[in-house]
Design a protein around this motif. Structure first.
Motif, PDB file in Angstrom:
ATOM      1  N   ALA D  13       0.919  -1.545  -0.204  1.00 47.65           N
ATOM      2  CA  ALA D  13      -0.158  -0.324  -0.088  1.00 47.65           C
ATOM      3  C   ALA D  13       0.846   0.954  -0.066  1.00 47.65           C
ATOM      4  CB  ALA D  13      -0.900   0.285   0.962  1.00 47.65           C
ATOM      5  N   GLN D  14       2.571   1.415   0.452  1.00 51.03           N
ATOM      6  CA  GLN D  14       2.568   2.223   0.576  1.00 51.03           C
ATOM      7  C   GLN D  14       3.478   3.194  -0.595  1.00 51.03           C
ATOM      8  OE1 GLN D  14       6.705   1.568   1.791  1.00 51.03           O
ATOM      9  NE2 GLN D  14       6.765   4.014   3.449  1.00 51.03           N
ATOM     10  N   ALA D  54       7.626   1.717 -12.909  1.00 54.92           N
ATOM     11  CA  ALA D  54       7.106   0.385 -14.239  1.00 54.92           C
ATOM     12  C   ALA D  54       8.097  -0.192 -13.267  1.00 54.92           C
ATOM     13  CB  ALA D  54       8.029   0.916 -15.474  1.00 54.92           C
ATOM     14  N   ARG D  55       9.851  -0.412 -12.877  1.00 56.38           N
ATOM     15  CA  ARG D  55      10.021  -1.024 -11.589  1.00 56.38           C
ATOM     16  C   ARG D  55       9.632  -1.120 -10.648  1.00 56.38           C
ATOM     17  NH1 ARG D  55      10.707  -3.194 -16.716  1.00 56.38           N
ATOM     18  NH2 ARG D  55      11.664  -1.382 -17.912  1.00 56.38           N
ATOM     19  N   THR D  56       9.803  -0.623  -9.846  1.00 56.01           N
ATOM     20  CA  THR D  56       9.065  -0.382  -8.429  1.00 56.01           C
ATOM     21  C   THR D  56       7.665  -0.752  -8.750  1.00 56.01           C
ATOM     22  OG1 THR D  56       9.111   1.842  -8.273  1.00 56.01           O
ATOM     23  CG2 THR D  56      11.400   0.914  -7.960  1.00 56.01           C
ATOM     24  N   GLY D  57       7.635  -0.473  -8.973  1.00 58.20           N
ATOM     25  CA  GLY D  57       5.479  -0.254  -8.864  1.00 58.20           C
ATOM     26  C   GLY D  57       5.482   0.106  -7.145  1.00 58.20           C
ATOM     27  N   VAL D  58       5.342   1.160  -6.257  1.00 56.81           N
ATOM     28  CA  VAL D  58       4.836   2.418  -5.481  1.00 56.81           C
ATOM     29  C   VAL D  58       5.553   3.136  -5.401  1.00 56.81           C
ATOM     30  CG1 VAL D  58       5.309  -0.045  -4.217  1.00 56.81           C
ATOM     31  CG2 VAL D  58       7.228   1.493  -4.601  1.00 56.81           C
ATOM     32  N   ALA D  59       5.849   4.197  -7.511  1.00 56.87           N
ATOM     33  CA  ALA D  59       5.567   5.516  -6.992  1.00 56.87           C
ATOM     34  C   ALA D  59       4.945   6.372  -8.326  1.00 56.87           C
ATOM     35  CB  ALA D  59       7.843   6.025  -8.096  1.00 56.87           C
ATOM     36  N   ILE D 293      18.355   8.176 -13.091  1.00 56.91           N
ATOM     37  CA  ILE D 293      17.520   6.973 -13.044  1.00 56.91           C
ATOM     38  C   ILE D 293      17.103   5.891 -11.422  1.00 56.91           C
ATOM     39  CG2 ILE D 293      15.088   5.610 -14.258  1.00 56.91           C
ATOM     40  CD1 ILE D 293      15.975   7.550 -16.608  1.00 56.91           C
ATOM     41  N   PRO D 294      18.302   5.288 -11.907  1.00 55.46           N
ATOM     42  CA  PRO D 294      18.418   4.188 -11.180  1.00 55.46           C
ATOM     43  C   PRO D 294      18.913   4.754 -10.056  1.00 55.46           C
ATOM     44  CG  PRO D 294      20.381   4.594 -12.996  1.00 55.46           C
ATOM     45  CD  PRO D 294      19.042   5.674 -12.647  1.00 55.46           C
ATOM     46  N   ALA D 295      19.429   6.020  -9.591  1.00 57.04           N
ATOM     47  CA  ALA D 295      19.439   6.364  -8.485  1.00 57.04           C
ATOM     48  C   ALA D 295      17.991   6.581  -7.791  1.00 57.04           C
ATOM     49  CB  ALA D 295      19.973   7.740  -8.713  1.00 57.04           C
ATOM     50  N   VAL D 296      16.985   6.813  -8.874  1.00 52.82           N
ATOM     51  CA  VAL D 296      16.209   7.390  -7.916  1.00 52.82           C
ATOM     52  C   VAL D 296      15.329   5.921  -7.705  1.00 52.82           C
ATOM     53  CG1 VAL D 296      13.349   8.029  -8.463  1.00 52.82           C
ATOM     54  CG2 VAL D 296      15.506   9.586  -9.364  1.00 52.82           C
ATOM     55  N   ILE D 297      15.563   5.156  -8.069  1.00 49.25           N
ATOM     56  CA  ILE D 297      14.551   3.451  -7.961  1.00 49.25           C
ATOM     57  C   ILE D 297      15.422   2.551  -7.287  1.00 49.25           C
ATOM     58  CG2 ILE D 297      14.846   0.963  -8.952  1.00 49.25           C
ATOM     59  CD1 ILE D 297      15.389   2.090 -11.836  1.00 49.25           C
ATOM     60  N   ARG D 298      17.159   3.530  -6.688  1.00 51.79           N
ATOM     61  CA  ARG D 298      17.290   3.003  -5.164  1.00 51.79           C
ATOM     62  C   ARG D 298      16.821   3.611  -4.212  1.00 51.79           C
ATOM     63  NH1 ARG D 298      22.005  -1.185  -4.066  1.00 51.79           N
ATOM     64  NH2 ARG D 298      21.639  -0.947  -1.354  1.00 51.79           N
ATOM     65  N   SER D 299      16.974   4.696  -4.566  1.00 54.08           N
ATOM     66  CA  SER D 299      16.105   5.499  -3.047  1.00 54.08           C
ATOM     67  C   SER D 299      14.350   4.936  -2.785  1.00 54.08           C
ATOM     68  CB  SER D 299      15.833   7.077  -3.221  1.00 54.08           C
ATOM     69  OG  SER D 299      17.220   7.526  -4.024  1.00 54.08           O
ATOM     70  N   VAL D 300      13.819   4.900  -4.056  1.00 55.15           N
ATOM     71  CA  VAL D 300      12.061   4.195  -3.735  1.00 55.15           C
ATOM     72  C   VAL D 300      12.950   3.252  -2.887  1.00 55.15           C
ATOM     73  CG1 VAL D 300      11.056   3.131  -4.584  1.00 55.15           C
ATOM     74  CG2 VAL D 300      11.398   4.985  -5.431  1.00 55.15           C
ATOM     75  N   MET D 301      13.495   2.219  -3.120  1.00 57.37           N
ATOM     76  CA  MET D 301      13.897   0.715  -2.671  1.00 57.37           C
ATOM     77  C   MET D 301      14.643   1.051  -0.715  1.00 57.37           C
ATOM     78  SD  MET D 301      15.979  -1.078  -5.806  1.00 57.37           S
ATOM     79  CE  MET D 301      16.063  -2.631  -4.902  1.00 57.37           C
ATOM     80  N   ASN D 302      15.492   1.743  -1.388  1.00 57.95           N
ATOM     81  CA  ASN D 302      15.747   1.842   0.285  1.00 57.95           C
ATOM     82  C   ASN D 302      14.764   2.585   1.143  1.00 57.95           C
ATOM     83  OD1 ASN D 302      18.361   1.439  -0.537  1.00 57.95           O
ATOM     84  ND2 ASN D 302      19.127   3.399  -0.829  1.00 57.95           N
ATOM     85  N   VAL D 303      13.565   3.415   1.028  1.00 56.01           N
ATOM     86  CA  VAL D 303      13.057   3.580   1.255  1.00 56.01           C
ATOM     87  C   VAL D 303      11.537   2.699   1.686  1.00 56.01           C
ATOM     88  CG1 VAL D 303      10.162   5.494   1.852  1.00 56.01           C
ATOM     89  CG2 VAL D 303      12.972   5.990   0.890  1.00 56.01           C
ATOM     90  N   GLN D 304      11.334   1.682   0.813  1.00 57.84           N
ATOM     91  CA  GLN D 304      11.089   0.391   0.842  1.00 57.84           C
ATOM     92  C   GLN D 304      11.652  -0.771   2.408  1.00 57.84           C
ATOM     93  OE1 GLN D 304      10.027  -1.401  -2.979  1.00 57.84           O
ATOM     94  NE2 GLN D 304       8.243  -1.376  -2.576  1.00 57.84           N
ATOM     95  N   GLU D 305      12.320  -0.492   1.844  1.00 52.86           N
ATOM     96  CA  GLU D 305      13.582  -1.798   3.230  1.00 52.86           C
ATOM     97  C   GLU D 305      13.323  -1.409   4.622  1.00 52.86           C
ATOM     98  OE1 GLU D 305      17.462  -2.121   1.366  1.00 52.86           O
ATOM     99  OE2 GLU D 305      16.748  -2.842  -0.702  1.00 52.86           O
TER     100      GLU D 305
END
Lengths: 386, 386, 386, 386
Positions: D13-14, D54-59, D293-305
């Motif tokens: 949901a996040q 498209a890669r993370t599904g949460v942004a 772009i990959p830096a943003v992806i990584r940041s989103v993943m860090n928030v998720q983790e």
């Protein structure tokens, strides 16, 4: 146009409260160095405070710390003070020096400990009734050392509950001054770590709850005079605990580490209409390695000098430059006042009121230091916790 | 490719020295909270240290603090340690807890005080001869609180002279580890405030003088792993005093406040070839509010976990990404190792060496805490200064 | 006893070098605010610097920044300066404003980029030969933003190699001043982050390599005057980049944020025998929102005032109090000098040398600001990177 | 007992909002390094943001910055976004990049400049009406560089007036998020420097005014999670600007400098019931040297983790240990969650929703980076101010 006469009148009216504990021994966690002549009782602390007032003429009140200054008869203590030209001032509670407070006082997870702490706070109001003190100063060492140790929010709830109870107990003319501090002795969270937290609680409580600014209790880089300006604008500045620092809560003599900062703070006080009895100007410092009485005298003088400079700022010129957006001119007006040597002005003021123009030299000539060194032998020297 | 077997071998070889004073009471300047079961003698401290080694298998040496751990017969103390599977480790001098040291020890303006301090340092080398210790750790609280209080440069001259005399006294296999600290208890200047000062002195002294890095002794924002990398490159890293902090020298459990920083430090140790006996891995922390023995166990485990992660960094992949200038890929290689849960690896390692995989749980099951709580009654608990 | 005449002589001899880039536009990452009348060429920058020297009498040299101040004919530039009573001063290299330097310059992982950066440094020495400059100032923005991004130690090796090559190229009377900075623009590691790193490199290189202290480049709480005292003691203080800050590398006017700190620094300079041409006193600051020329004048005056106060410290009284261990008396001697209003002394000095006693007012009366505002229209204003 | 399924549902949901400006060029005051393939229009920024989603599904939402993302037809922009599975999110005002704002915007001493700034803020609400955005994010660079430059209190009055006008203009479902920042670009006072100031203004304004916490905007040592807990308790936490830093406002990838801090923050969010749409989770960072772009992806993943770990904290065990005053046990419960490797859990979650378990690798395989590098040639790259 600045008005030298008006400045002198304001300086004449300003008073600085000295803390009873500044006359006792203090130190760091590494060592408390004992000094000869240190008082052994609250009465002897008043004797020393009387010396400071006798030399400076602007330190007529003394803050007490409970239980360090607990006596059986507060009326007798007040009378003793009065006989020396002093009044008893702010009552400082202490809920951090009992083994029960290992995990906090009013924020402790255990209700019984919270109750014990609250009872102490209420006792302090009883003492205020006896001493005629206006202000109850609350500093809580409460906090946690490790992430997860306790629930941050639950601790706020407990804090709010205790503050509310004390607030209800206050008399009509009594106030509660809530102090904040970034860290130490708690090393992860502190339950009242910043002015925002203190402000939020005071706002909820009501007009008798005010924030007190200790100049050593901020994170590096914090602009203290900004906080002062804000609290005055909000009507929530209750007073100051003056001291100075290069690093953390070093508790050096007021103005010793950054005299320009002290000047900027006093400028905002003057600017915001804070040079009134509603704002308590107190010292809260530790003289770990230097002689205590002359260190307090020096601190009082430093506050006076900063105030004098603040009073000498040419307000019209400053406003004009500010309105014109002239950065350099506006800054120059402020710096002109700061760069002025105000020691002659203050010496003049002292002489006009029958004081020696040089309070430190006068103290040293008085023989008091030798006398207490000789007479105060035996007994238990006062100190943090004593 | 990382080598899990090589990592396990390296972890097996790593040892962490625990400080005798971590088992005693400690606190802040506001309060030392007493805990039940705290040792009363150096012998009892060794008993507690033996518990840590028994549970972790990697803490075979104990640092002593003189005079806190002064005994009549150091050979007997060493024998007592050996019977518990321990060795006596680094000797820590203490020239900060005597009234004579109010204005400093080896940097004091008075030659007589300097001589007293120097004599203490030389006595510590005598003790090293008796205990077979390799390292003398020197931390000086020397400094000043007020601008002008003393002459910065003259104090450096005095420091250099004292260090030179001690250096000359060292035996062939003995070393001097010089510790630096930004501030506290001195609040204006500290005579060895940063790695640069310690390095400059050690360089002059010679190869037996090495810098020790206490992870809590830096200004905010200081990159500690950079200093570690530099000192290793210069051949001047003598060891660590591990602990953790959010603010100043909080002395929390190693890794508690910033586990990522501890990992980065251990990565630079591994990278720079520092995972050898030439670098002393010591704890130096205070368990003010938490139980002491399990806190030490936890700290040892935290150092192990950080080391394990550092060992798991894929060096080839990292180098390739660094050479390619691929910022994100290089960072990801490091983070992959950090994000790995190494607790299973360490549990496995413990089981292979006959230890319980969960040292803290095993300690609690052992009954030791109850035993010392019951038995250590009466006498004077050990603490800072005791 | 202090000697007012000796103080005046020393102040007469002291010079402050102004940086060509202080006359151009500057700003933060958020915005560069353009100002009218800003120079468009190195020649116009010299015109402005000449105004500062004409008003203050103590700013005869101008630091250049390459490539910002690159010209075809440095002899012609030097002649132009001489005709205005100026000399060309320190050459500042710039290896941070080319896309190639995204990951560093002399520490870059790619040998080709390192070579390009090194060639620029060597070109700077060529320019020194042409301008007759004594000092090459080296500041490297090199560093990394993310843990793992590059190898800390390998970067030190690359740095050492480049510095060695430049050192070899220096002429007999030329020096290399190595500047350190905690952070910005690099946000994880900086390759020369502190005085210790700069010192270690300079020591290896030899006597012509010296450390330069920028007063805005330290971690919060760092005692800069201590570093100054140490570097003077080690014979390694090459000079200063003066500016002031409340937070990070704010680059405000020298003395603006902490005039007491500037005084303490100058006191250590005087105490350590550093008031000689061997120590270069330079400004390095940004006048983002205030008028540039009067801001430079004000900064020069602030350095002078701090120096004047430092010269007025009663050395005999200070030494006596320090030797006696009288903390308060020693501090008071220093503070007496600081609290003195030295503006009359400096005004007197200016009048004696034919200058207006109030340089800022004289500048504003001169009409120069109006003239450049009107004349410098069109073309490209100079700014960071221009 | 923690509930893995509940954790997965919450993570599902996040959502994390990405900022349009993170896809453009950015830098420090020293240099903006250009990167190939950077978008040239708001439309191209949305194309890049769509890759992250498209890669993370949460942004699914993208924050706009006005005027950087000003277009003629916001409905068309919203439609363009919708076609790529995105929505337009928070509107960020910009009153700091016009020469008129040299001395401030809504706090400027000149009424005309204040009016211009206010008009821009009101225009932003117009845009919100057009885009359907809920939140207006207000960050003011307003402040002063020099003591005396302007009147602190008058600036607060001007600020309050402007905020009041904007608040009145807000639609029923619209909110105002007020951001605070310690310093930069102002270097003496900042008009909204801390959470307390933002809170005081929001409290006055009403329920639609909320505080936004940027994780890089605090003084060193500030406990951010404490502020989060407090604001949630007060019902005043509007959202986050995530990024990471070692020093000042470094704007590194979220979680890069201190992943443990990000975890502690997310733990307080979870604890305080903040994992709801009422709290906006936004990124606000600069990818100066790494691919955007990959830096943003990584940041989103860090928030998720960090969120995943926070959700895995065993609340019952934690509460029990806290109530018992067991410091080590309580800390251990939190650390158990932090030390868990949650990457497998998140990979599983992605696979269950049809995503690649490794978003960064999937992005690199997608060919998008090569495509934009080839296609986005000519035109003006977007950047700070573009």
């Amino acid at each position: 146009m600045t008005d030298r006469a008006a400045a002198k009148a304001a300086l004449q009216a300003q008073t600085v409260e000295t803390p009873s504990w500044a006359y006792g021994n203090s130190g760091t966690r590494f060592k408390v160095f004992a000094q000869p002549g240190v008082p052994r009782t609250p009465y002897e602390k008043l004797d020393d405070a009387a010396q400071v007032h006798a030399r400076t003429g602007v330190a007529p009140t003394v803050a007490l710390h409970i239980p360090w200054d607990r006596v059986d008869d507060y009326a007798a203590l007040a009378k003793y003070a009065a006989e020396r030209g002093l009044r008893l001032g702010t009552i400082n509670s202490n809920v951090f020096q009992d083994d029960d407070y290992r995990l906090g006082s009013v924020c402790h997870p255990d209700r019984a400990v919270r109750r014990k702490a609250l009872d102490h706070l209420l006792e302090c109001v009883d003492i205020m009734d006896a001493t005629g003190s206006r202000d109850l100063k609350l500093w809580f060492s409460d906090g946690t050392n490790y992430p997860g140790q306790d629930d941050i929010r639950a601790r706020q709830d407990r804090l709010a509950e205790a503050l509310g109870t004390v607030y209800e107990r206050l008399g009509e003319k009594q106030r509660m001054l809530l102090e904040y501090k970034l860290f130490e002795p708690a090393f992860y969270t502190t339950d009242v770590p910043d002015w925002g937290t203190a402000y939020a609680h005071c706002l909820r409580l009501g007009p008798k709850a005010q924030v007190v600014v200790d100049t050593g209790h901020h994170a590096p880089g914090t602009n203290i005079e900004f906080i002062v300006a804000l609290l005055l604008r909000e009507g929530k500045l209750g007073g100051f605990d003056f001291n100075s620092r290069f690093y953390a809560d070093d508790d050096l003599m007021a103005g010793a580490a950054d005299p320009f900062q002290l000047f900027r703070i006093m400028y905002e006080v003057v600017r915001g209409g804070g040079l009134t009895p509603d704002v308590a100007f107190m010292l809260d410092q530790c003289h770990n390695i230097e002689q205590k009485i002359p260190a307090v005298i020096r601190s009082v003088m430093n506050v006076q000098e900063a105030t004098a400079k603040a009073l000498l700022v040419d307000g019209d010129a400053l406003s004009a430059a500010q309105r014109a957006g002239d950065v350099l001119a506006a800054n120059a007006v402020l710096m002109d006042a700061y760069n002025t040597d105000v020691r002659p002005l203050l010496a003049e003021l002292r002489e006009e009121t029958g004081l020696d123009p040089d309070p430190v030299a006068a103290y040293h000539r008085s023989g008091w230091q030798q006398r207490i060194t000789e007479e105060r032998v035996g007994g238990q020297q006062a100190g943090w916790g004593a």
